[in-house]
Design a protein around this motif. Structure first.
Motif, PDB file in Angstrom:
ATOM      1  N   SER A  56     -67.650  39.645 -30.174  1.00  0.00           N
ATOM      2  CA  SER A  56     -67.212  38.798 -31.285  1.00  0.00           C
ATOM      3  C   SER A  56     -66.281  37.686 -30.805  1.00  0.00           C
ATOM      4  CB  SER A  56     -66.491  39.639 -32.346  1.00  0.00           C
ATOM      5  OG  SER A  56     -65.219  40.036 -31.868  1.00  0.00           O
ATOM      6  N   GLU A  57     -66.232  36.645 -31.608  1.00  0.00           N
ATOM      7  CA  GLU A  57     -65.381  35.503 -31.283  1.00  0.00           C
ATOM      8  C   GLU A  57     -63.911  35.900 -31.237  1.00  0.00           C
ATOM      9  OE1 GLU A  57     -64.584  30.989 -32.848  1.00  0.00           O
ATOM     10  OE2 GLU A  57     -66.619  31.802 -32.863  1.00  0.00           O
ATOM     11  N   GLY A  58     -63.474  36.783 -32.145  1.00  0.00           N
ATOM     12  CA  GLY A  58     -62.089  37.239 -32.157  1.00  0.00           C
ATOM     13  C   GLY A  58     -61.701  37.925 -30.863  1.00  0.00           C
ATOM     14  N   VAL A  59     -62.593  38.757 -30.348  1.00  0.00           N
ATOM     15  CA  VAL A  59     -62.327  39.452 -29.079  1.00  0.00           C
ATOM     16  C   VAL A  59     -62.263  38.437 -27.936  1.00  0.00           C
ATOM     17  CG1 VAL A  59     -63.262  41.080 -27.382  1.00  0.00           C
ATOM     18  CG2 VAL A  59     -63.290  41.667 -29.822  1.00  0.00           C
ATOM     19  N   GLN A  60     -63.180  37.493 -27.921  1.00  0.00           N
ATOM     20  CA  GLN A  60     -63.188  36.493 -26.852  1.00  0.00           C
ATOM     21  C   GLN A  60     -61.937  35.610 -26.894  1.00  0.00           C
ATOM     22  OE1 GLN A  60     -66.989  34.730 -25.522  1.00  0.00           O
ATOM     23  NE2 GLN A  60     -67.849  35.690 -27.365  1.00  0.00           N
ATOM     24  N   MET A  61     -61.528  35.215 -28.103  1.00  0.00           N
ATOM     25  CA  MET A  61     -60.310  34.409 -28.231  1.00  0.00           C
ATOM     26  C   MET A  61     -59.098  35.218 -27.767  1.00  0.00           C
ATOM     27  SD  MET A  61     -61.070  31.353 -29.313  1.00  0.00           S
ATOM     28  CE  MET A  61     -59.782  30.580 -30.261  1.00  0.00           C
ATOM     29  N   CYS A  62     -59.064  36.492 -28.117  1.00  0.00           N
ATOM     30  CA  CYS A  62     -57.984  37.370 -27.705  1.00  0.00           C
ATOM     31  C   CYS A  62     -57.920  37.456 -26.173  1.00  0.00           C
ATOM     32  CB  CYS A  62     -58.195  38.765 -28.304  1.00  0.00           C
ATOM     33  SG  CYS A  62     -56.948  39.968 -27.826  1.00  0.00           S
ATOM     34  N   VAL A  63     -59.062  37.654 -25.549  1.00  0.00           N
ATOM     35  CA  VAL A  63     -59.106  37.752 -24.087  1.00  0.00           C
ATOM     36  C   VAL A  63     -58.636  36.438 -23.453  1.00  0.00           C
ATOM     37  CG1 VAL A  63     -60.650  37.973 -22.088  1.00  0.00           C
ATOM     38  CG2 VAL A  63     -60.857  39.555 -24.011  1.00  0.00           C
ATOM     39  N   CYS A  64     -59.062  35.318 -23.994  1.00  0.00           N
ATOM     40  CA  CYS A  64     -58.646  34.021 -23.443  1.00  0.00           C
ATOM     41  C   CYS A  64     -57.130  33.828 -23.556  1.00  0.00           C
ATOM     42  CB  CYS A  64     -59.374  32.880 -24.146  1.00  0.00           C
ATOM     43  SG  CYS A  64     -61.126  32.765 -23.749  1.00  0.00           S
ATOM     44  N   SER A 110     -47.999  40.729 -24.705  1.00  0.00           N
ATOM     45  CA  SER A 110     -49.413  41.103 -24.570  1.00  0.00           C
ATOM     46  C   SER A 110     -49.879  41.874 -25.790  1.00  0.00           C
ATOM     47  CB  SER A 110     -49.634  41.953 -23.311  1.00  0.00           C
ATOM     48  OG  SER A 110     -49.393  41.214 -22.156  1.00  0.00           O
ATOM     49  N   VAL A 111     -49.095  42.838 -26.221  1.00  0.00           N
ATOM     50  CA  VAL A 111     -49.429  43.629 -27.409  1.00  0.00           C
ATOM     51  C   VAL A 111     -49.494  42.725 -28.635  1.00  0.00           C
ATOM     52  CG1 VAL A 111     -48.608  45.446 -28.967  1.00  0.00           C
ATOM     53  CG2 VAL A 111     -48.506  45.792 -26.504  1.00  0.00           C
ATOM     54  N   SER A 112     -48.573  41.792 -28.735  1.00  0.00           N
ATOM     55  CA  SER A 112     -48.548  40.869 -29.861  1.00  0.00           C
ATOM     56  C   SER A 112     -49.812  40.012 -29.919  1.00  0.00           C
ATOM     57  CB  SER A 112     -47.306  39.972 -29.764  1.00  0.00           C
ATOM     58  OG  SER A 112     -47.318  39.007 -30.775  1.00  0.00           O
ATOM     59  N   VAL A 113     -50.271  39.532 -28.771  1.00  0.00           N
ATOM     60  CA  VAL A 113     -51.499  38.729 -28.722  1.00  0.00           C
ATOM     61  C   VAL A 113     -52.682  39.556 -29.210  1.00  0.00           C
ATOM     62  CG1 VAL A 113     -53.156  37.618 -27.153  1.00  0.00           C
ATOM     63  CG2 VAL A 113     -50.713  37.159 -26.906  1.00  0.00           C
ATOM     64  N   VAL A 114     -52.794  40.784 -28.712  1.00  0.00           N
ATOM     65  CA  VAL A 114     -53.904  41.654 -29.108  1.00  0.00           C
ATOM     66  C   VAL A 114     -53.847  41.937 -30.608  1.00  0.00           C
ATOM     67  CG1 VAL A 114     -54.933  43.943 -28.838  1.00  0.00           C
ATOM     68  CG2 VAL A 114     -54.177  42.678 -26.820  1.00  0.00           C
ATOM     69  N   ARG A 115     -52.687  42.245 -31.118  1.00  0.00           N
ATOM     70  CA  ARG A 115     -52.550  42.531 -32.551  1.00  0.00           C
ATOM     71  C   ARG A 115     -52.871  41.305 -33.398  1.00  0.00           C
ATOM     72  NH1 ARG A 115     -47.063  46.147 -32.569  1.00  0.00           N
ATOM     73  NH2 ARG A 115     -48.063  48.107 -32.015  1.00  0.00           N
ATOM     74  N   THR A 116     -52.429  40.151 -32.955  1.00  0.00           N
ATOM     75  CA  THR A 116     -52.689  38.918 -33.707  1.00  0.00           C
ATOM     76  C   THR A 116     -54.182  38.702 -33.892  1.00  0.00           C
ATOM     77  OG1 THR A 116     -50.651  37.890 -32.944  1.00  0.00           O
ATOM     78  CG2 THR A 116     -52.392  36.408 -33.698  1.00  0.00           C
ATOM     79  N   TRP A 117     -54.960  38.877 -32.845  1.00  0.00           N
ATOM     80  CA  TRP A 117     -56.394  38.606 -32.905  1.00  0.00           C
ATOM     81  C   TRP A 117     -57.212  39.765 -33.473  1.00  0.00           C
ATOM     82  CZ3 TRP A 117     -58.270  33.975 -32.791  1.00  0.00           C
ATOM     83  CH2 TRP A 117     -57.586  32.961 -32.112  1.00  0.00           C
ATOM     84  N   LEU A 118     -56.760  41.001 -33.271  1.00  0.00           N
ATOM     85  CA  LEU A 118     -57.631  42.138 -33.571  1.00  0.00           C
ATOM     86  C   LEU A 118     -57.128  43.090 -34.655  1.00  0.00           C
ATOM     87  CD1 LEU A 118     -58.665  42.988 -29.895  1.00  0.00           C
ATOM     88  CD2 LEU A 118     -59.780  41.428 -31.518  1.00  0.00           C
ATOM     89  N   ALA A 119     -55.999  42.788 -35.269  1.00  0.00           N
ATOM     90  CA  ALA A 119     -55.399  43.700 -36.247  1.00  0.00           C
ATOM     91  C   ALA A 119     -56.335  44.037 -37.412  1.00  0.00           C
ATOM     92  CB  ALA A 119     -54.099  43.123 -36.784  1.00  0.00           C
ATOM     93  N   ASN A 120     -57.089  43.096 -37.892  1.00  0.00           N
ATOM     94  CA  ASN A 120     -57.932  43.327 -39.068  1.00  0.00           C
ATOM     95  C   ASN A 120     -59.394  43.599 -38.738  1.00  0.00           C
ATOM     96  OD1 ASN A 120     -55.782  42.984 -40.900  1.00  0.00           O
ATOM     97  ND2 ASN A 120     -55.946  40.768 -40.655  1.00  0.00           N
ATOM     98  N   THR A 121     -59.678  43.969 -37.487  1.00  0.00           N
ATOM     99  CA  THR A 121     -61.066  44.174 -37.084  1.00  0.00           C
ATOM    100  C   THR A 121     -61.471  45.643 -37.069  1.00  0.00           C
ATOM    101  OG1 THR A 121     -60.500  44.375 -34.745  1.00  0.00           O
ATOM    102  CG2 THR A 121     -60.973  42.147 -35.586  1.00  0.00           C
ATOM    103  N   GLY A 122     -60.515  46.550 -37.104  1.00  0.00           N
ATOM    104  CA  GLY A 122     -60.812  47.970 -36.973  1.00  0.00           C
ATOM    105  C   GLY A 122     -60.877  48.419 -35.525  1.00  0.00           C
ATOM    106  N   LEU A 123     -60.805  47.485 -34.599  1.00  0.00           N
ATOM    107  CA  LEU A 123     -60.907  47.838 -33.183  1.00  0.00           C
ATOM    108  C   LEU A 123     -59.661  48.541 -32.642  1.00  0.00           C
ATOM    109  CD1 LEU A 123     -62.607  44.580 -31.833  1.00  0.00           C
ATOM    110  CD2 LEU A 123     -63.665  46.836 -32.129  1.00  0.00           C
ATOM    111  N   LEU A 124     -58.533  48.390 -33.323  1.00  0.00           N
ATOM    112  CA  LEU A 124     -57.301  49.004 -32.844  1.00  0.00           C
ATOM    113  C   LEU A 124     -57.127  50.433 -33.379  1.00  0.00           C
ATOM    114  CD1 LEU A 124     -54.874  45.964 -33.159  1.00  0.00           C
ATOM    115  CD2 LEU A 124     -56.124  46.760 -31.147  1.00  0.00           C
ATOM    116  N   TYR A 125     -58.082  50.912 -34.145  1.00  0.00           N
ATOM    117  CA  TYR A 125     -58.033  52.259 -34.722  1.00  0.00           C
ATOM    118  C   TYR A 125     -58.265  53.302 -33.626  1.00  0.00           C
ATOM    119  CZ  TYR A 125     -59.082  56.255 -37.701  1.00  0.00           C
ATOM    120  OH  TYR A 125     -59.094  57.486 -38.292  1.00  0.00           O
TER     121      TYR A 125
END
Length: 128
Positions: A56-64, A110-125
């Motif tokens: 997904s675009e959110g994951v790619q933006m997060c990685v970048c 680092s944690v903040s970046v991941v949470r910003t991009w992925l908090a509402n995706t269900g991937l952090l569950y």
């Protein structure tokens, strides 16, 4: 099993740059930092990213963005072995943060970046 990144240089130079403005990681170093960032994202998402389908675009933006953060931390650390905590101008003075504090701040970012991009995706569950 080959270690791979969750995004590539084309995405970084195109979509990420269009959205975020500037790309600071040199072409020759991008693979290293995107793999490091991808591994952190995999860790924080507990393996919830299905890599058999299009990422997904959110994951790619997060990685970048995470790769940018890791790269900037490395650049800072290679230029000096500490960070300025405060400075004073009259009869110049400076105090520095210790290494442990700097590493904790970097980790929290680092944690903040991941949470910003992925908090509402269900991937952090991490549950079942």
């Amino acid at each position: 099993m080959a270690v791979t990144a969750l995004t590539d240089r084309t995405y970084y130079d195109g979509t990420y740059k269009s959205a975020m403005g500037e790309c600071t990681i040199p072409s020759t170093a991008f693979d290293k930092w995107s793999i490091n960032a991808s591994n952190l994202v995999r860790m924080y998402t507990y393996g919830n990213i299905d890599e058999t389908i299009e990422i997904s675009e959110g994951v790619q933006m997060c990685v970048c963005e995470l790769a940018e953060h890791l790269y900037s931390c490395n650049q800072r650390d290679s230029e000096s072995d500490s960070s300025v905590a405060s400075e004073k101008d009259g009869t110049w003075s400076a105090s520095y943060k210790d290494r442990k504090t700097v590493e904790q701040e970097d980790s929290m970012k680092s944690v903040s970046v991941v949470r910003t991009w992925l908090a509402n995706t269900g991937l952090l569950y991490c549950g079942v």
